[in-house]
Design a protein around this motif. Sequence first.
Motif, PDB file in Angstrom:
ATOM      1  N   GLU A  58       0.816  -1.225   0.000  1.00 51.32           N
ATOM      2  CA  GLU A  58       0.000   0.000   0.000  1.00 51.32           C
ATOM      3  C   GLU A  58       0.847   1.271   0.000  1.00 51.32           C
ATOM      4  O   GLU A  58       0.378   2.329  -0.401  1.00 51.32           O
ATOM      5  CB  GLU A  58      -0.932   0.005   1.217  1.00 51.32           C
ATOM      6  CG  GLU A  58      -2.065  -1.018   1.139  1.00 51.32           C
ATOM      7  CD  GLU A  58      -3.106  -0.667   0.070  1.00 51.32           C
ATOM      8  OE1 GLU A  58      -3.148   0.507  -0.343  1.00 51.32           O
ATOM      9  OE2 GLU A  58      -3.844  -1.577  -0.357  1.00 51.32           O
ATOM     10  N   GLU A  59       2.093   1.188   0.443  1.00 54.18           N
ATOM     11  CA  GLU A  59       2.949   2.374   0.412  1.00 54.18           C
ATOM     12  C   GLU A  59       3.326   2.750  -1.021  1.00 54.18           C
ATOM     13  O   GLU A  59       3.600   3.909  -1.315  1.00 54.18           O
ATOM     14  CB  GLU A  59       4.214   2.125   1.234  1.00 54.18           C
ATOM     15  CG  GLU A  59       3.962   2.026   2.736  1.00 54.18           C
ATOM     16  CD  GLU A  59       5.243   1.930   3.521  1.00 54.18           C
ATOM     17  OE1 GLU A  59       6.324   2.061   2.899  1.00 54.18           O
ATOM     18  OE2 GLU A  59       5.176   1.736   4.740  1.00 54.18           O
ATOM     19  N   ARG A 104      -3.702   4.367 -13.024  1.00 56.03           N
ATOM     20  CA  ARG A 104      -2.547   4.684 -12.185  1.00 56.03           C
ATOM     21  C   ARG A 104      -1.249   4.649 -12.997  1.00 56.03           C
ATOM     22  O   ARG A 104      -0.266   5.285 -12.627  1.00 56.03           O
ATOM     23  CB  ARG A 104      -2.476   3.729 -10.994  1.00 56.03           C
ATOM     24  CG  ARG A 104      -2.047   2.339 -11.303  1.00 56.03           C
ATOM     25  CD  ARG A 104      -1.820   1.501 -10.036  1.00 56.03           C
ATOM     26  NE  ARG A 104      -3.034   0.828  -9.592  1.00 56.03           N
ATOM     27  CZ  ARG A 104      -3.517   0.922  -8.357  1.00 56.03           C
ATOM     28  NH1 ARG A 104      -2.879   1.658  -7.466  1.00 56.03           N
ATOM     29  NH2 ARG A 104      -4.611   0.273  -8.012  1.00 56.03           N
ATOM     30  N   TRP A 147       1.431   1.337  -3.821  1.00 55.17           N
ATOM     31  CA  TRP A 147       0.239   1.237  -4.668  1.00 55.17           C
ATOM     32  C   TRP A 147      -1.013   1.431  -3.810  1.00 55.17           C
ATOM     33  O   TRP A 147      -1.435   0.509  -3.128  1.00 55.17           O
ATOM     34  CB  TRP A 147       0.178  -0.123  -5.354  1.00 55.17           C
ATOM     35  CG  TRP A 147       1.443  -0.513  -6.059  1.00 55.17           C
ATOM     36  CD1 TRP A 147       2.418  -1.351  -5.606  1.00 55.17           C
ATOM     37  CD2 TRP A 147       1.888  -0.047  -7.339  1.00 55.17           C
ATOM     38  NE1 TRP A 147       3.417  -1.447  -6.516  1.00 55.17           N
ATOM     39  CE2 TRP A 147       3.121  -0.666  -7.598  1.00 55.17           C
ATOM     40  CE3 TRP A 147       1.337   0.813  -8.286  1.00 55.17           C
ATOM     41  CZ2 TRP A 147       3.836  -0.426  -8.768  1.00 55.17           C
ATOM     42  CZ3 TRP A 147       2.054   1.046  -9.455  1.00 55.17           C
ATOM     43  CH2 TRP A 147       3.277   0.432  -9.681  1.00 55.17           C
ATOM     44  N   LYS A 148      -1.565   2.604  -3.845  1.00 54.39           N
ATOM     45  CA  LYS A 148      -2.775   2.882  -3.080  1.00 54.39           C
ATOM     46  C   LYS A 148      -3.948   2.079  -3.643  1.00 54.39           C
ATOM     47  O   LYS A 148      -4.080   1.920  -4.860  1.00 54.39           O
ATOM     48  CB  LYS A 148      -3.107   4.382  -3.124  1.00 54.39           C
ATOM     49  CG  LYS A 148      -1.992   5.270  -2.573  1.00 54.39           C
ATOM     50  CD  LYS A 148      -1.660   4.930  -1.120  1.00 54.39           C
ATOM     51  CE  LYS A 148      -0.541   5.826  -0.589  1.00 54.39           C
ATOM     52  NZ  LYS A 148      -0.126   5.431   0.781  1.00 54.39           N
ATOM     53  N   ASP A 149      -4.792   1.593  -2.731  1.00 53.15           N
ATOM     54  CA  ASP A 149      -5.951   0.791  -3.135  1.00 53.15           C
ATOM     55  C   ASP A 149      -5.490  -0.331  -4.066  1.00 53.15           C
ATOM     56  O   ASP A 149      -6.002  -0.523  -5.173  1.00 53.15           O
ATOM     57  CB  ASP A 149      -6.976   1.687  -3.835  1.00 53.15           C
ATOM     58  CG  ASP A 149      -8.357   1.038  -3.904  1.00 53.15           C
ATOM     59  OD1 ASP A 149      -8.545  -0.004  -3.249  1.00 53.15           O
ATOM     60  OD2 ASP A 149      -9.228   1.563  -4.618  1.00 53.15           O
ATOM     61  N   SER A 150      -4.493  -1.094  -3.589  1.00 50.28           N
ATOM     62  CA  SER A 150      -3.778  -2.051  -4.448  1.00 50.28           C
ATOM     63  C   SER A 150      -4.648  -3.194  -4.949  1.00 50.28           C
ATOM     64  O   SER A 150      -4.330  -3.815  -5.968  1.00 50.28           O
ATOM     65  CB  SER A 150      -2.577  -2.618  -3.689  1.00 50.28           C
ATOM     66  OG  SER A 150      -3.006  -3.345  -2.547  1.00 50.28           O
TER      67      SER A 150
END
Length: 512
Positions: free
Chosen positions: A413-414, A426, A416-419
Amino acid sequence: MELDFNLKALGITIISAFMFLWLLPLGRVLKKKCRKYPPGVRGLPVIGNLLQLKEKRPYSIFTQWAKKYGPIYSVHLGAQKVVVLSSAHLAKQALVTKYMSISSRKLPRALQILTRDKTMVAMSDYGDEHRLLKQVMVADLLSSACQMHNRFRREEMIESLIQSIHRELKGQARLVDLSKHFKRELFSFVLKEVFGREVESIYVEELGISLSQCELFDIFVRDFIMGAVEVDWRDLFPYLKWMPNNKFERRLMEIEATRTAVIKAMIREQKQLNNDIPGEKAHCYLNILLREERNLSENQVEMLTWEAIIESVDTVSVTWEWLVYELAKNPKWQECLYNEIIMICEENEKDIGEEIVGELVYLKAVFEETLRKHPPVPLLPLRYVHHHVNIEGYDIPPGWQIAINAYGCNHNEEDWKDSERWDPERMLTSKKIEGSEKTFIMTFGDGRRACAGKMKATLILCTSLARFLQHFRWELNCEDQEYLEEIVDRDSLTMRKQRSFLAIVTPRNVCS
């Protein structure tokens, strides 16, 4: 006076030596205590974390633990200590910066058997033999020149794929097994690339039977993928290696013996064809290997031949499944790609080719995002630490192993947000280059062991998907709930869907 002084000096020397010898172990203990080891996941005595990892998909549990313990932590797998890396930044340190300290592999018994004790290039230790075999594979199969030479075969494969689906549809929307069609055409293409001809069947004298192309696929690809995930409990408890595990050994030996018999039969047939046909021999990978027989052993020729097949088929077909699945779930992106293609190809007056694929920005974004969310090999083979190494401030001593959780890296998540969400957008942002780098580090590896087949895989997948979009529109079969979920086959080394992907496919020329 001088004698007294010498005696005192001798006494001081002896006492100092004794104190040094006494303090040396203490210093080692203190130094060991001062070392900072990765945080450990709490487990049970003796068996460690084995019960928590009883599934054959440890990458998923490793990813969950990364959220709790951080991107670097350790687990106990029986008597083995394994450090798990779940971020691209840390993985790159292991693959590039600290590579020479962890360049070897300690293969489980299943892979020892199936790779003939690391004769497979992808599983071998870095050294002279690895460099020689990889150089042969790259120069004669995966280089840019080879891709140019084999382009006509890729074109034939894609055209055959499109035509086979058209024949099944007969001009109307139908439920089609897209996985089966692609896998069949890809395997046929790879056999032509390796053997220089269409291989419909082969008689294997050692087995006393003729095998069809479909049976060859099972022997060369499916059986290896299924066998590689078999666990020998003796790997987890090396001090019990003296105990027999006959059922495990018998199954793996049968897979290896069958594959060996078939490969030998195909090489014999190739040599016979070369002798029967005067003049120039067919330009193919196996004939090049046969010309190199002076520098390669029989074992190496056999394994290089098989490895060219397995590595060209499995991960590519897995990625295809996820590409068409995600585009079926996201019709907006499917139409976006289609519009981009027809704009470049002048209103669909010509079929798209490899020279145009590089211009398709949305196609590249879809390809990269699919590799990020669904890395075909979610957990890279373990690497053995043979020299003390420090990663991100944590000490990892010799004898431990390192697991790079590619799935966890691509779902960090650091980075890739909303992975968990499939979102090609993106890859189109201002951070596209950074994101693309992270994606390919974990998909194709990095450093000296980076996947040499990246160009070939990209050309096949992107061109076939673009051509497929030109001819068809497809959607999920909403009556089958399983296809609405991302269920992965737990008995596969790669991230394959549990069942072949069926979709409702409609020819573009009858779309409303």
